[in-house]
Write a protein that holds these residues in place. Structure first.
Motif, mmCIF file in Angstrom:
data_model
loop_
_atom_site.group_PDB
_atom_site.id
_atom_site.type_symbol
_atom_site.label_atom_id
_atom_site.label_comp_id
_atom_site.label_asym_id
_atom_site.label_seq_id
_atom_site.Cartn_x
_atom_site.Cartn_y
_atom_site.Cartn_z
ATOM 1 N N ASN A 69 0.474 -1.208 -0.500
ATOM 2 C CA ASN A 69 0.278 -0.109 -0.236
ATOM 3 C C ASN A 69 0.671 1.596 0.258
ATOM 4 O O ASN A 69 1.905 1.219 0.439
ATOM 5 C CB ASN A 69 -0.847 0.163 1.435
ATOM 6 C CG ASN A 69 -0.669 0.356 2.327
ATOM 7 O OD1 ASN A 69 0.416 1.617 2.426
ATOM 8 N ND2 ASN A 69 -0.841 -0.576 3.207
ATOM 9 N N LYS A 108 2.794 2.853 3.448
ATOM 10 C CA LYS A 108 3.633 2.254 3.811
ATOM 11 C C LYS A 108 5.298 2.531 2.311
ATOM 12 O O LYS A 108 6.604 2.569 3.009
ATOM 13 C CB LYS A 108 3.541 0.451 3.265
ATOM 14 C CG LYS A 108 4.556 -0.143 4.118
ATOM 15 C CD LYS A 108 4.139 -1.528 4.774
ATOM 16 C CE LYS A 108 3.940 -2.582 3.371
ATOM 17 N NZ LYS A 108 3.616 -3.932 3.711
ATOM 18 N N VAL A 124 6.912 5.722 3.823
ATOM 19 C CA VAL A 124 7.328 6.028 5.128
ATOM 20 C C VAL A 124 8.518 4.847 4.558
ATOM 21 O O VAL A 124 9.361 5.720 5.509
ATOM 22 C CB VAL A 124 6.372 5.156 5.815
ATOM 23 C CG1 VAL A 124 7.306 4.667 7.520
ATOM 24 C CG2 VAL A 124 4.891 5.436 6.541
ATOM 25 N N TYR A 125 8.479 3.794 3.930
ATOM 26 C CA TYR A 125 9.882 3.143 3.808
ATOM 27 C C TYR A 125 10.876 4.774 3.016
ATOM 28 O O TYR A 125 12.062 4.411 3.317
ATOM 29 C CB TYR A 125 9.730 2.615 3.140
ATOM 30 C CG TYR A 125 9.104 0.702 4.260
ATOM 31 C CD1 TYR A 125 9.325 1.023 5.523
ATOM 32 C CD2 TYR A 125 8.334 -0.378 3.592
ATOM 33 C CE1 TYR A 125 9.285 0.109 6.717
ATOM 34 C CE2 TYR A 125 7.951 -0.858 4.567
ATOM 35 C CZ TYR A 125 8.129 -1.023 6.142
ATOM 36 O OH TYR A 125 7.290 -1.815 6.757
ATOM 37 N N ARG A 140 14.901 -5.343 2.150
ATOM 38 C CA ARG A 140 14.318 -5.290 3.701
ATOM 39 C C ARG A 140 13.706 -6.276 4.071
ATOM 40 O O ARG A 140 14.104 -7.415 4.766
ATOM 41 C CB ARG A 140 14.121 -3.948 4.629
ATOM 42 C CG ARG A 140 15.263 -3.479 4.443
ATOM 43 C CD ARG A 140 16.284 -3.325 5.679
ATOM 44 N NE ARG A 140 16.259 -2.278 6.025
ATOM 45 C CZ ARG A 140 17.572 -1.165 5.023
ATOM 46 N NH1 ARG A 140 17.135 -1.787 3.941
ATOM 47 N NH2 ARG A 140 17.855 -0.080 4.773
ATOM 48 N N PHE A 141 12.156 -7.035 3.471
ATOM 49 C CA PHE A 141 11.403 -7.073 3.745
ATOM 50 C C PHE A 141 10.617 -8.358 3.601
ATOM 51 O O PHE A 141 9.754 -9.674 3.462
ATOM 52 C CB PHE A 141 10.031 -6.381 4.430
ATOM 53 C CG PHE A 141 10.431 -5.368 5.248
ATOM 54 C CD1 PHE A 141 10.844 -5.453 6.015
ATOM 55 C CD2 PHE A 141 9.994 -4.414 5.213
ATOM 56 C CE1 PHE A 141 11.804 -4.957 7.565
ATOM 57 C CE2 PHE A 141 10.173 -3.240 5.667
ATOM 58 C CZ PHE A 141 11.190 -3.520 7.215
ATOM 59 N N ILE A 200 7.619 3.296 12.769
ATOM 60 C CA ILE A 200 6.557 2.256 12.469
ATOM 61 C C ILE A 200 4.876 3.753 12.261
ATOM 62 O O ILE A 200 5.381 4.221 12.896
ATOM 63 C CB ILE A 200 5.486 1.460 13.456
ATOM 64 C CG1 ILE A 200 6.475 0.389 13.528
ATOM 65 C CG2 ILE A 200 4.341 0.481 13.290
ATOM 66 C CD1 ILE A 200 6.586 -1.001 13.656
ATOM 67 N N ARG A 247 10.318 -11.440 1.507
ATOM 68 C CA ARG A 247 10.868 -13.047 1.458
ATOM 69 C C ARG A 247 10.772 -13.628 0.425
ATOM 70 O O ARG A 247 9.750 -13.695 -0.356
ATOM 71 C CB ARG A 247 9.907 -14.024 2.794
ATOM 72 C CG ARG A 247 10.578 -14.880 3.022
ATOM 73 C CD ARG A 247 10.034 -15.808 4.411
ATOM 74 N NE ARG A 247 10.191 -15.275 5.444
ATOM 75 C CZ ARG A 247 9.424 -15.927 6.938
ATOM 76 N NH1 ARG A 247 9.012 -16.626 6.423
ATOM 77 N NH2 ARG A 247 10.270 -14.830 7.719
ATOM 78 N N TYR A 272 11.172 -1.802 1.162
ATOM 79 C CA TYR A 272 10.679 -2.835 0.867
ATOM 80 C C TYR A 272 11.345 -3.888 0.389
ATOM 81 O O TYR A 272 11.315 -4.986 1.171
ATOM 82 C CB TYR A 272 8.982 -2.440 0.948
ATOM 83 C CG TYR A 272 8.394 -3.647 1.218
ATOM 84 C CD1 TYR A 272 7.629 -4.466 2.272
ATOM 85 C CD2 TYR A 272 7.745 -4.576 0.145
ATOM 86 C CE1 TYR A 272 7.464 -5.219 2.240
ATOM 87 C CE2 TYR A 272 7.247 -6.314 0.638
ATOM 88 C CZ TYR A 272 7.186 -6.151 1.379
ATOM 89 O OH TYR A 272 5.749 -7.189 1.867
#
Lengths: 255, 333
Positions: A79, A82, A85-86, A250-251, A116, A253, A247
């Motif tokens: 979204n 996010k 912000v990142y 870092r996140f 956050i 997977r 994103y």
């Protein structure tokens, strides 16, 4: 690892490629052109990565303006809150801030605490507080956005809450012979006035400005009185796309 | 039939039970009632301001509508609005017994207040201690349910909330409530663990918006800690030497520093990823959020409820954004 981040904005599509945490490619394509020339549709939008000419990609993340189709095939969609912000965290290294993102058609205010999102407000009702308003008014005044955005002193009063009515109000002032500088400043100030109620719930110390309107010097000048520090980021328009890359690195997977 | 006595918040209920009363937590009647908005309305028609906490108004309406003739009003240690609330209730002919949790938070002062309370109800320390031992059996059962929540993940946040909070008045009947706790425990033990990605702590007064539990679960998160509800159940009463120690070692009514020590312990023990701090509109406790955010090294989202008993769209959006990013962090680790 090369990560592609795409932010599908209302006016432009922003494309960023990051390699080992560094931005290696940045480009903008008009939204119309992007969908027309770089995409095909098969249940989902398929981006022709070859045409984008960005080389090999390991991961791809997309975000964008809520009403658009931002769910691209083979992309992970996140979204826009996010993503922005990142993007701001990557570009400033800060963990506590208020982010004001003024884009072509929408405004976001986001509060970030301890890295956050804790609060947010979106303006989706009218574009009178967005970049598109500035574009229209600059067209009426037959001036470039850059030139108009430099003027903040002694603004002429423009009180309409609507972008269309503002145009006629502006024309009224032109007819009265108000100086162009005052008119330019008036347009900028009227946008600031519409942002203010949105920001009043988001008191804080550091404000990060993002989105295309972050390049508007006058708006920055006005905001200076409301926050202890206004933080500019180098690539305000690419912030969302940069956030997608952040994103992805870092996140996301590996499947 | 035992005589009913209304409570504005948790008080040394051992004293009331010893004196032959059936305590009724007015908060519970208010919030579980379908008429909850009517209760608020009754209070506003009687002159309570719009800009006042909905709990106070709800308690007022619930007290009048449920034929409660006597109440215990906590005039120190809870909110200062209670002081004014009981004055209006007295005006309506309701008998009010005051109780204070002393600001000093000194064991001696707590003892003085509880002794005063025992004198009002004409009960001896020995008989109160007997009741305490009896009620501690129920407190142990509630503690077990709490442990089944955070150690075995077999109880969801809402159930935990309900079981813990019910110990403020034992649902009006100690024996029946003891049986329902026992039944619940044996049923819960059969369950499979609920595994969700994000472990949350709920702190602050119990919510007006009970749907918060279900909502966070829809986001793959769950509450494994209900701070104040757990305090209402007195999980440490079992190790307290006497009633004075029990009510001294109670984090709800005293200062924030004392509360924070317990919070830190629980965050660690329950492996909590982040905290949702609920505050009620117009309540001083929202200011405490500043201290909590500073002192607790964990992400905290402060949400505020007013009159609605369901989450509003904006709060939902905030919870979504917050939990979404927490999930990212969890994924990365």
């Amino acid at each position: 690892m090369r990560i592609l981040g795409i932010d599908l904005g209302s006016r432009e599509v922003k494309i960023v490629v990051m390699e080992k945490d560094k931005i290696v490619i940045k480009k903008k394509i008009s939204t119309m052109k992007f969908y027309r020339d770089y995409c095909s549709f098969d249940g989902k939008v398929i981006v022709d990565l070859g045409k984008l000419d960005i080389g090999e990609i390991d991961r791809a993340v997309s975000t964008g303006y809520g009403k658009n189709n931002t769910n691209l095939k083979l992309f992970t969609q996140i979204n826009e809150i996010k993503a922005h912000v990142y993007g701001a965290m990557y570009q400033t290294g800060l963990k506590d801030f208020i982010l004001l993102d003024v884009g072509g058609q929408d405004v976001k205010v986001i509060k970030v605490e301890k890295g956050i999102t804790t609060d947010l407000e979106l303006n989706e009702k009218c574009a009178a507080s967005c970049g598109r308003y500035l574009e229209n008014m600059a067209n009426v005044l037959e001036v470039s956005l850059d030139e108009m955005s430099k003027h903040y002193k002694d603004p002429v009063e423009l009180n309409s809450t609507c972008a269309v009515f503002s145009e006629s109000e502006l024309i009224g002032s032109i007819a009265e012979g108000v100086s162009v500088e005052k008119l330019y400043a008036g347009v900028n100030y009227s946008l600031y006035k519409r942002l203010r109620p949105l920001l009043s719930k988001f008191k804080g110390k550091q404000l990060i400005l993002a989105g295309g309107v972050a390049n508007n010097l006058a708006i920055r000048e006005y905001l200076q009185n409301d926050y202890s520090e206004i933080i500019s980021i180098e690539e305000p328009q690419f912030n969302g796309a940069i956030g997608c890359c952040y994103y992805g690195s870092r996140f996301l997977r590996e499947d | 039939m035992l005589k009913k006595i209304g409570l504005t918040t948790t008080v040394p209920v051992e004293v009331l039970v010893t004196a032959g009363y059936s305590p009724v937590d007015l908060n519970n009647i208010f919030i579980t009632s379908e008429d909850y908005l009517k209760y608020i309305d009754i209070a506003e028609r009687d002159g309570f301001p719009k800009s006042l906490c909905a709990w106070i108004k709800g308690i007022y309406g619930a007290c009048l509508e449920n034929d409660i003739k006597e109440i215990v009003g906590v005039v120190e240690g809870d909110c200062s609005n209670t002081r004014a609330l009981i004055e209006v209730l007295q005006l309506k002919g309701i008998k009010v017994y005051p109780f204070s949790f002393p600001h000093s938070h000194n064991l001696k002062d707590v003892e003085i207040e509880i002794r005063k309370f025992m004198n009002i109800f004409n009960v001896t320390e020995e008989s109160v201690e007997q009741t305490r031992q009896r009620l501690n059996k129920l407190r142990e059962l509630a503690k077990e349910i709490d442990e089944l929540t955070y150690l075995e993940n077999k109880v969801n946040g809402f159930e935990n909330h309900i079981y813990q909070i019910s110990l403020s008045d034992f649902n009006g009947n100690v024996d029946n409530f003891e049986n329902s706790l026992k039944d619940a425990i044996s049923e819960i033990k059969q369950r499979k663990p609920i595994n969700r990605k994000v472990r949350l702590g709920y702190i602050g007064v119990p919510p007006m918006t009970g749907d918060i539990y279900e909502f966070v679960e829809s986001l793959d998160a769950h509450f494994v800690y209900n701070e104040v509800q757990r305090e209402f159940a007195f999980p440490r009463a079992i190790t307290a030497k006497n009633i004075f120690e029990q009510y001294y070692d109670y984090t709800y009514p005293y200062n924030t520093t004392f509360r924070i020590n317990e919070l830190k312990k629980q965050i660690e023990e329950r492996k909590i990823d982040a905290i949702i701090h609920y505050t009620q509109a117009f309540c001083y406790r929202a200011v405490e959020d500043i201290v909590l955010k500073k002192q607790l090294d964990i992400p905290i989202l402060n949400i505020e409820g007013d009159k609605l008993n369901v989450l509003d769209a904006r709060t939902k959006l905030r919870l979504e954004a917050f939990i979404d990013m927490l999930s990212d962090l969890k994924e990365a680790n």
